[in-house]
Design an enzyme around this catalytic site. Structure first.
Site, PDB file in Angstrom:
ATOM      1  N   ASP A  60       3.533   1.520   1.519  1.00  0.00           N
ATOM      2  CA  ASP A  60       2.378   0.945   0.838  1.00  0.00           C
ATOM      3  C   ASP A  60       2.138   1.842  -0.706  1.00  0.00           C
ATOM      4  OD1 ASP A  60       0.153  -0.312  -0.614  1.00  0.00           O
ATOM      5  OD2 ASP A  60      -0.937  -0.845   2.016  1.00  0.00           O
ATOM      6  N   TYR A  73      -6.561 -10.213 -12.823  1.00  0.00           N
ATOM      7  CA  TYR A  73      -5.501 -10.173 -12.206  1.00  0.00           C
ATOM      8  C   TYR A  73      -5.375  -9.883 -13.936  1.00  0.00           C
ATOM      9  CZ  TYR A  73      -0.327 -11.164 -12.843  1.00  0.00           C
ATOM     10  OH  TYR A  73       0.743 -11.477 -12.841  1.00  0.00           O
TER      11      TYR A  73
HETATM   12  P1  NAP Z   1       6.100 -11.685  -5.311  1.00  0.00           P
HETATM   13  O1  NAP Z   1       7.149 -12.665  -5.922  1.00  0.00           O
HETATM   14  O2  NAP Z   1       4.520 -11.443  -4.786  1.00  0.00           O
HETATM   15  O3  NAP Z   1       6.952  -9.983  -5.229  1.00  0.00           O
HETATM   16  C1  NAP Z   1       6.298  -8.436  -5.645  1.00  0.00           C
HETATM   17  C2  NAP Z   1       6.258  -7.399  -4.755  1.00  0.00           C
HETATM   18  O4  NAP Z   1       6.454  -6.765  -4.476  1.00  0.00           O
HETATM   19  C3  NAP Z   1       7.049  -8.191  -3.424  1.00  0.00           C
HETATM   20  O5  NAP Z   1       8.688  -7.330  -2.720  1.00  0.00           O
HETATM   21  C4  NAP Z   1       6.441  -7.391  -2.195  1.00  0.00           C
HETATM   22  O6  NAP Z   1       6.720  -6.892  -0.809  1.00  0.00           O
HETATM   23  C5  NAP Z   1       5.748  -6.031  -3.117  1.00  0.00           C
HETATM   24  N1  NAP Z   1       4.657  -5.313  -2.586  1.00  0.00           N
HETATM   25  C6  NAP Z   1       3.654  -6.303  -2.983  1.00  0.00           C
HETATM   26  N2  NAP Z   1       2.682  -5.482  -2.697  1.00  0.00           N
HETATM   27  C7  NAP Z   1       3.008  -4.441  -2.707  1.00  0.00           C
HETATM   28  C8  NAP Z   1       2.356  -2.605  -2.112  1.00  0.00           C
HETATM   29  N3  NAP Z   1       0.738  -2.732  -1.731  1.00  0.00           N
HETATM   30  N4  NAP Z   1       2.952  -1.499  -2.111  1.00  0.00           N
HETATM   31  C9  NAP Z   1       4.002  -1.921  -2.209  1.00  0.00           C
HETATM   32  N5  NAP Z   1       4.737  -2.851  -2.741  1.00  0.00           N
HETATM   33  C10 NAP Z   1       4.344  -4.050  -2.756  1.00  0.00           C
HETATM   34  O7  NAP Z   1       6.012 -11.418  -7.468  1.00  0.00           O
HETATM   35  P2  NAP Z   1       6.728 -11.174  -8.632  1.00  0.00           P
HETATM   36  O8  NAP Z   1       6.363 -12.451  -8.675  1.00  0.00           O
HETATM   37  O9  NAP Z   1       8.282 -10.859  -7.899  1.00  0.00           O
HETATM   38  O10 NAP Z   1       5.815 -10.195 -10.204  1.00  0.00           O
HETATM   39  C11 NAP Z   1       6.268  -8.886  -9.568  1.00  0.00           C
HETATM   40  C12 NAP Z   1       5.841  -8.836 -11.027  1.00  0.00           C
HETATM   41  O11 NAP Z   1       5.854  -9.581 -11.638  1.00  0.00           O
HETATM   42  C13 NAP Z   1       4.440  -8.302 -10.481  1.00  0.00           C
HETATM   43  O12 NAP Z   1       4.069  -6.857 -11.706  1.00  0.00           O
HETATM   44  C14 NAP Z   1       3.252 -10.035 -10.736  1.00  0.00           C
HETATM   45  O13 NAP Z   1       1.943  -8.997 -11.472  1.00  0.00           O
HETATM   46  C15 NAP Z   1       4.560  -9.947 -12.290  1.00  0.00           C
HETATM   47  N6  NAP Z   1       4.467 -10.939 -13.017  1.00  0.00           N
HETATM   48  C16 NAP Z   1       4.697 -12.775 -12.253  1.00  0.00           C
HETATM   49  C17 NAP Z   1       4.993 -13.285 -12.681  1.00  0.00           C
HETATM   50  C18 NAP Z   1       5.511 -14.952 -12.416  1.00  0.00           C
HETATM   51  O14 NAP Z   1       4.943 -16.035 -12.528  1.00  0.00           O
HETATM   52  N7  NAP Z   1       5.856 -14.584 -10.606  1.00  0.00           N
HETATM   53  C19 NAP Z   1       4.422 -13.927 -14.344  1.00  0.00           C
HETATM   54  C20 NAP Z   1       3.772 -12.951 -14.842  1.00  0.00           C
HETATM   55  C21 NAP Z   1       3.903 -11.272 -13.917  1.00  0.00           C
HETATM   56  P3  NAP Z   1       5.715  -6.942  -0.001  1.00  0.00           P
HETATM   57  O15 NAP Z   1       4.763  -8.092   0.337  1.00  0.00           O
HETATM   58  O16 NAP Z   1       6.480  -6.551   1.673  1.00  0.00           O
HETATM   59  O17 NAP Z   1       5.249  -5.496  -0.349  1.00  0.00           O
END
Ligand code: NAP
Length: 243
Positions: free
Chosen positions: A59, A151
């Site tokens: 984490d 956020y």
């Molecule tokens: P996601 O599907 O929720 O994946 C998040 C990843 O981060 C998972 O591997 C999760 O695994 C890990 N994570 C969460 N909390 C953590 C912690 N405390 N320590 C270590 N790892 C942690 O999100 P995503 O959509 O792929 O987003 C990835 C990035 O893109 C983020 O920064 C997000 O803000 C950005 N983003 C996403 C979008 C979108 O539309 N999806 C748009 C713009 C930007 P665990 O839960 O097992 O820890």
């Protein structure tokens, strides 16, 4: 054949992070990643790439765990060439009803954990003569989005962090850029209902949501060793939504 790089991607177990890990494994690089729990995809990489893939359950909002993770990567491969600060969390809700707990969760991971982990990696990059850092931010930090105040604030802060760090380390062969991503089809966007998603697609010139690959390809461009004159920038990758 190019020399393999050591790449550290936070939050690589699923979603965008998994797409980024896959793209660096496909490029022949060594990839270290972490998240709080493993996934079948992680197990598959551990089997398929025992010498080039390292996963640690950590984490990164917990400083001790974050420090231990970076130390383990450096102990295993000696240095970090590329850092992708991807791990992030969103909590939906209008500010007036937002809880302190949700606010802390979002700020602790998206901002404080990114700063803490980057500091450790930057020390290593300074010592070994260069590197590439890419921070995953969001168009919500540029335009604002109702229900994503905290956020969006963390993502705008990450863009500011990017610019300042780029100025600090530019002369030391380290580039630092942000990618302000549009809406992707990952678990994070599951918080949006069909009406919101359809509206986003209708307003997007490219006519679709983003895929992890759209962002992974942009990261590959930014970390290419020839691209040492792009730094301190926020690159918007959103299908034209904010144009
Ligand atoms: P996601 O599907 O929720 O994946 C998040 C990843 O981060 C998972 O591997 C999760 O695994 C890990 N994570 C969460 N909390 C953590 C912690 N405390 N320590 C270590 N790892 C942690 O999100 P995503 O959509 O792929 O987003 C990835 C990035 O893109 C983020 O920064 C997000 O803000 C950005 N983003 C996403 C979008 C979108 O539309 N999806 C748009 C713009 C930007 P665990 O839960 O097992 O820890």
């Amino acid at each position: 054949m190019k020399t393999p790089r050591t790449v550290l991607v936070t939050g690589g177990s699923r979603g965008l992070g998994a797409g980024i890990v896959q793209s660096f494994l496909d490029s022949g690089d060594r990839v270290a990643s972490c998240s709080r729990s493993s996934t079948p995809q992680v197990k598959e990489w551990e089997t398929d790439y025992p010498d080039r893939f390292l996963f640690v359950e950590a984490d990164i909002a917990d400083r001790e765990q974050s420090t231990a993770f970076v130390k383990q990567v450096i102990k295993t491969w000696g240095s970090v060439d590329v850092l992708v600060n991807n791990a992030g969390v969103a909590r939906d809700g209008i500010l007036a009803l937002f809880t302190d707990e949700d606010s802390d969760t979002v700020i602790d991971l998206n901002l404080k954990a990114t700063i803490h982990l980057s500091r450790q990696v930057v020390r290593n990059m300074l010592a070994h003569g260069g590197g590439r850092i890419v921070n995953i931010s969001s168009i919500t930090g540029l335009t604002g989005y109702r229900g994503l105040t905290v956020y969006g604030a963390t993502k705008a802060a990450i863009d500011g962090f990017t610019r300042a760090l780029a100025r600090e380390v530019g002369s030391r062969k380290i580039t630092v850029n942000s990618i302000a991503s549009g809406y992707l089809r990952t678990e994070m966007s599951h918080g949006l209902d069909d009406g919101q998603l359809n509206q986003i697609v209708r307003r997007t010139p490219a006519g679709r949501l983003g895929e992890p690959d759209d962002i992974a390809r942009t990261i590959q461009f930014l970390v290419d060793e020839r691209n040492d004159w792009i730094t301190g920038q926020v690159i918007v990758v959103d299908g034209g939504l904010t144009c």
